[in-house]
Write an enzyme that holds these catalytic residues in place. Structure first.
Site, PDB file in Angstrom:
ATOM      1  N   ASP A  34     -12.960  -1.468   1.290  1.00 56.94           N
ATOM      2  CA  ASP A  34     -11.854  -0.746   1.923  1.00 56.94           C
ATOM      3  C   ASP A  34     -11.814   0.713   1.498  1.00 56.94           C
ATOM      4  O   ASP A  34     -12.112   1.031   0.344  1.00 56.94           O
ATOM      5  CB  ASP A  34     -10.512  -1.337   1.471  1.00 56.94           C
ATOM      6  CG  ASP A  34     -10.093  -2.517   2.311  1.00 56.94           C
ATOM      7  OD1 ASP A  34     -10.683  -2.725   3.365  1.00 56.94           O
ATOM      8  OD2 ASP A  34      -9.156  -3.216   1.883  1.00 56.94           O
TER       9      ASP A  34
ATOM     10  N   GLU B 180      22.748   5.384   7.449  1.00 55.45           N
ATOM     11  CA  GLU B 180      22.615   6.608   6.655  1.00 55.45           C
ATOM     12  C   GLU B 180      21.968   6.347   5.286  1.00 55.45           C
ATOM     13  O   GLU B 180      21.304   7.178   4.722  1.00 55.45           O
ATOM     14  CB  GLU B 180      24.005   7.214   6.473  1.00 55.45           C
ATOM     15  CG  GLU B 180      24.024   8.611   5.917  1.00 55.45           C
ATOM     16  CD  GLU B 180      23.243   9.600   6.770  1.00 55.45           C
ATOM     17  OE1 GLU B 180      22.780  10.588   6.210  1.00 55.45           O
ATOM     18  OE2 GLU B 180      23.082   9.374   7.987  1.00 55.45           O
TER      19      GLU B 180
ATOM     20  N   PRO C   7      12.949   6.066   1.565  1.00 53.88           N
ATOM     21  CA  PRO C   7      12.115   7.272   1.437  1.00 53.88           C
ATOM     22  C   PRO C   7      12.192   7.876   0.033  1.00 53.88           C
ATOM     23  O   PRO C   7      11.387   8.733  -0.321  1.00 53.88           O
ATOM     24  CB  PRO C   7      12.683   8.229   2.486  1.00 53.88           C
ATOM     25  CG  PRO C   7      13.896   7.601   3.049  1.00 53.88           C
ATOM     26  CD  PRO C   7      13.984   6.186   2.587  1.00 53.88           C
TER      27      PRO C   7
ATOM     28  N   ARG D  37      -3.352  -9.080   4.218  1.00 56.42           N
ATOM     29  CA  ARG D  37      -4.800  -9.052   4.448  1.00 56.42           C
ATOM     30  C   ARG D  37      -5.600  -9.172   3.152  1.00 56.42           C
ATOM     31  O   ARG D  37      -6.786  -9.480   3.175  1.00 56.42           O
ATOM     32  CB  ARG D  37      -5.225  -7.820   5.257  1.00 56.42           C
ATOM     33  CG  ARG D  37      -5.102  -6.516   4.555  1.00 56.42           C
ATOM     34  CD  ARG D  37      -5.402  -5.357   5.490  1.00 56.42           C
ATOM     35  NE  ARG D  37      -6.826  -5.136   5.697  1.00 56.42           N
ATOM     36  CZ  ARG D  37      -7.644  -4.563   4.820  1.00 56.42           C
ATOM     37  NH1 ARG D  37      -7.179  -4.155   3.645  1.00 56.42           N
ATOM     38  NH2 ARG D  37      -8.918  -4.389   5.102  1.00 56.42           N
TER      39      ARG D  37
HETATM   40  N1  ADE Z   1      13.247   3.981   5.406  1.00 52.49           N
HETATM   41  C1  ADE Z   1      13.302   5.116   6.128  1.00 52.49           C
HETATM   42  N2  ADE Z   1      12.253   5.899   5.911  1.00 52.49           N
HETATM   43  C2  ADE Z   1      11.466   5.257   5.004  1.00 52.49           C
HETATM   44  C3  ADE Z   1      10.244   5.558   4.369  1.00 52.49           C
HETATM   45  N3  ADE Z   1       9.576   6.690   4.596  1.00 52.49           N
HETATM   46  N4  ADE Z   1       9.752   4.665   3.504  1.00 52.49           N
HETATM   47  C4  ADE Z   1      10.408   3.519   3.236  1.00 52.49           C
HETATM   48  N5  ADE Z   1      11.569   3.179   3.806  1.00 52.49           N
HETATM   49  C5  ADE Z   1      12.109   4.036   4.675  1.00 52.49           C
END
Ligand code: ADE
Length: 226
Positions: free
Chosen positions: A164, A113, A86, A150
């Site tokens: 697209d 974690e 994230p 794709r």
């Molecule tokens: N792992 C956990 N959440 C994630 C996200 N939003 N993007 C990429 N990998 C992740």
């Protein structure tokens, strides 16, 4: 194109790889997708891949050694190594296009974690699929794999993705099928006219109109991303 996905949970991919367009692309050998359970690269007698964090804190942290050992075996000069996190750059269609031109993607799925910070030094890019936290990188890695596959030549008809959404930073124009009139809601006349030039003009205008209303932020990005 070869995509190696490093995961501790290969069964999460069962349905993803055995249905629809991805399944056909694999069968036609347009893409090779390998699931690599990197637990087998652990040198720990109990095949441990995670441990407590130094300095204290809740949750287990993925260790660097199994990932390092795995990459040492599978990485070549043609590989692009992507870490799903994230904290990475937010994924978009432009990145999907760029990645679809690569020969070999290695996607690392974290779990728990987090991962040992030093893993970051082993990768070419860190990618997030959006500002929310999932239980692991498996679903994000499927999103990358799906959106890239794709776009590989001959996976779907090229005219299916030239229009697209997000191509040229525009959302897709509206489309209609039968019936022409559903409870008074009619298909726009121009689409029934057979006049290709007018139809194309209408499509462009509608794509722009829809983007202005729904995603004005995309228009501000024109020429920057694509
Ligand atoms: N792992 C956990 N959440 C994630 C996200 N939003 N993007 C990429 N990998 C992740």
């Amino acid at each position: 194109m070869k995509i190696d996905i490093l995961t501790l949970f290969p069964h999460m991919f069962d349905g993803f790889l055995t249905e629809s367009i991805i399944k056909r692309a694999i069968e036609k050998k347009l893409v090779e997708i390998n699931l690599i359970d990197f637990r087998k690269y652990s040198t720990d007698p109990h095949h441990k891949v995670d441990d407590y964090q130094y300095g204290g804190g809740s949750g287990m942290v993925l260790m660097i050694e199994p990932i390092y050992n795995c990459l040492k075996e599978i990485k070549t000069d043609e590989s692009k190594v992507i870490l799903m996190t994230p904290q990475g750059v937010t994924y978009n269609q432009k990145m999907a296009y760029d990645l679809s031109k690569e020969k070999h993607l290695i996607i690392i799925c974290g779990h728990y974690e987090g991962f040992d910070e030093r893993i970051r030094g082993l990768v070419d890019m860190e990618v997030s699929i959006g500002d929310y936290v999932l239980t692991g990188g498996e679903i994000p890695s499927m999103i990358i794999t799906d959106s890239v596959t794709r776009l590989i030549d001959n996976v779907i008809r090229e005219d299916s993705h030239v229009f697209d959404s997000f191509k040229d930073n525009l959302l897709d124009f509206p489309v209609y099928t039968k019936p022409v009139d559903f409870m008074g809601m009619k298909v726009p006349e121009v689409l029934l006219s057979g006049h290709h030039e007018n139809i194309n003009k209408w499509k462009q205008a509608e794509a722009l109109k829809r983007t202005k209303i729904r995603r004005p932020d995309l228009l501000e990005r024109v020429d920057k991303d694509v």
